[in-house]
Design a protein around this motif. Structure first.
Motif, PDB file in Angstrom:
ATOM      1  N   TYR A  33      -2.871  67.001  52.062  1.00  0.00           N
ATOM      2  CA  TYR A  33      -4.003  66.397  52.762  1.00  0.00           C
ATOM      3  C   TYR A  33      -3.965  64.875  52.585  1.00  0.00           C
ATOM      4  O   TYR A  33      -3.545  64.379  51.544  1.00  0.00           O
ATOM      5  N   TYR A  48      -4.188  67.044  57.708  1.00  0.00           N
ATOM      6  CA  TYR A  48      -3.679  67.906  56.667  1.00  0.00           C
ATOM      7  C   TYR A  48      -2.479  68.691  57.184  1.00  0.00           C
ATOM      8  O   TYR A  48      -2.229  68.743  58.401  1.00  0.00           O
TER       9      TYR A  48
ATOM     10  N   GLN B 100      -9.372  74.007  53.823  1.00  0.00           N
ATOM     11  CA  GLN B 100      -9.997  72.693  53.913  1.00  0.00           C
ATOM     12  C   GLN B 100     -11.127  72.574  52.910  1.00  0.00           C
ATOM     13  O   GLN B 100     -11.829  73.539  52.627  1.00  0.00           O
TER      14      GLN B 100
END
Lengths: 116, 113
Positions: A33, A48, B100
Motif C-alpha cells: 500500500y 494498493y 484495505q
C-alpha cells in the motif's frame, strides 16, 4: 520489525518534475500500500497492490501511478509533481491471513517529499 | 461504507494520569479493529488489535475492547508515562473490502512530567 524500506527518505523537487518513490519488502507479503499523511487528514490511501502487476486505486489516486513488477518492490510515481503533493508518504505491507482473522499492516519509515 | 472517527486532540496529561481516546467505527461487514502508535519521525507501529466482538486487545498497559453494540474501540491506559507521548490512530479492516485499512485522523498525546 518487518523488513520494509523506503527510498529516498527525504526529497525536495520542483513543480512539474517526475518523482518516483520506492518501497522494498523482504517479507514476501502479498499486499502493499501507499499512503500519504497530512495534518488533519490522518492517513489516506493512494494505491494498493494485491499481487504482482495487480493494483487498484485508493481514495486519493489522482496525480499518482504505481507499478509492481516483483513481489518485493512497489513504486509510486508522481508524473508531474505539484505543491499539493508535498506530504509524508508511507508504504505498508500485509498478508492475507485465515479468513477468521486479519493480519495487521506493517509500515515503512516514510518518505518526506517537498515540492517547491 | 467504512470509516473511523476518533476524538480530536491534542490531549495533554500529567504523568500517571488515566488515558482514554475514543474511537467509533462504521463498517459494512465484520471488521477487525486496531490501534497504531506513531512516534515523531517514525512510521506507524501496531499497538493492539481485536478481531471480533467482545475481544480485548492489550499491549504495554494499553487496552481496548471491541464493542459491537456501540461500534466502539476506545483506547485506555491506567497510568501514562512521558514515553507514551505520540500520535495514536484507530483503524479497521473489513473482509468485505479485501485487505484495505481505514484510519482515523489520529490523536496527539503529550504527557508532561
Amino acid at each position: 520489525d518487518a523488513g520494509i524500506t523506503q527510498s529516498p527518505r527525504h526529497k525536495v523537487t520542483e513543480t512539474g518534475t517526475p518523482v518516483t518513490l520506492r518501497c522494498h519488502q523482504t517479507e514476501n507479503h502479498r499486499y502493499m500500500y501507499w499512503y500519504r499523511q497530512d495534518p488533519g487528514h490522518g492517513l489516506r490511501l493512494i494505491h494498493y497492490s494485491y499481487g504482482v502487476k495487480d493494483t487498484d486505486k485508493g481514495e486519493v489516486s489522482d496525480g499518482y501511478s504505481v507499478s509492481r513488477s516483483k513481489t518485493e518492490d512497489f513504486l509510486l510515481t508522481l508524473e508531474s509533481a505539484t505543491s499539493s503533493q508535498t506530504s509524508v508518504y508511507f508504504c505498508a505491507i500485509s498478508e492475507w491471513g485465515d479468513r477468521s482473522t486479519y493480519n495487521e499492516q506493517f509500515f515503512g519509515p516514510g518518505t518526506r517529499l517537498t515540492v517547491l | 461504507g467504512n470509516s473511523v472517527t476518533q476524538m480530536e486532540g491534542p490531549v495533554t496529561l500529567s504523568e500517571e494520569a488515566f488515558l482514554t481516546i475514543n474511537c467509533t467505527y462504521t463498517a459494512t461487514g465484520y471488521p477487525s479493529l486496531f490501534w497504531y502508535v506513531q512516534y515523531p519521525g517514525e512510521g506507524l507501529q501496531l499497538l493492539l488489535k481485536a478481531t471480533k466482538a467482545d475481544d480485548k486487545g492489550s499491549n504495554k498497559g494499553f487496552e481496548a475492547t471491541y464493542r459491537k453494540e456501540t461500534t466502539s474501540f476506545h483506547l485506555e491506559k491506567g497510568s501514562v508515562q512521558v514515553s507514551d507521548s505520540a500520535v495514536y490512530f484507530c483503524a479497521l479492516s473489513d473482509r468485505s473490502t479485501g485487505n484495505q485499512f481505514y484510519f482515523g485522523t489520529g490523536t496527539s498525546l503529550t504527557v508532561i512530567p
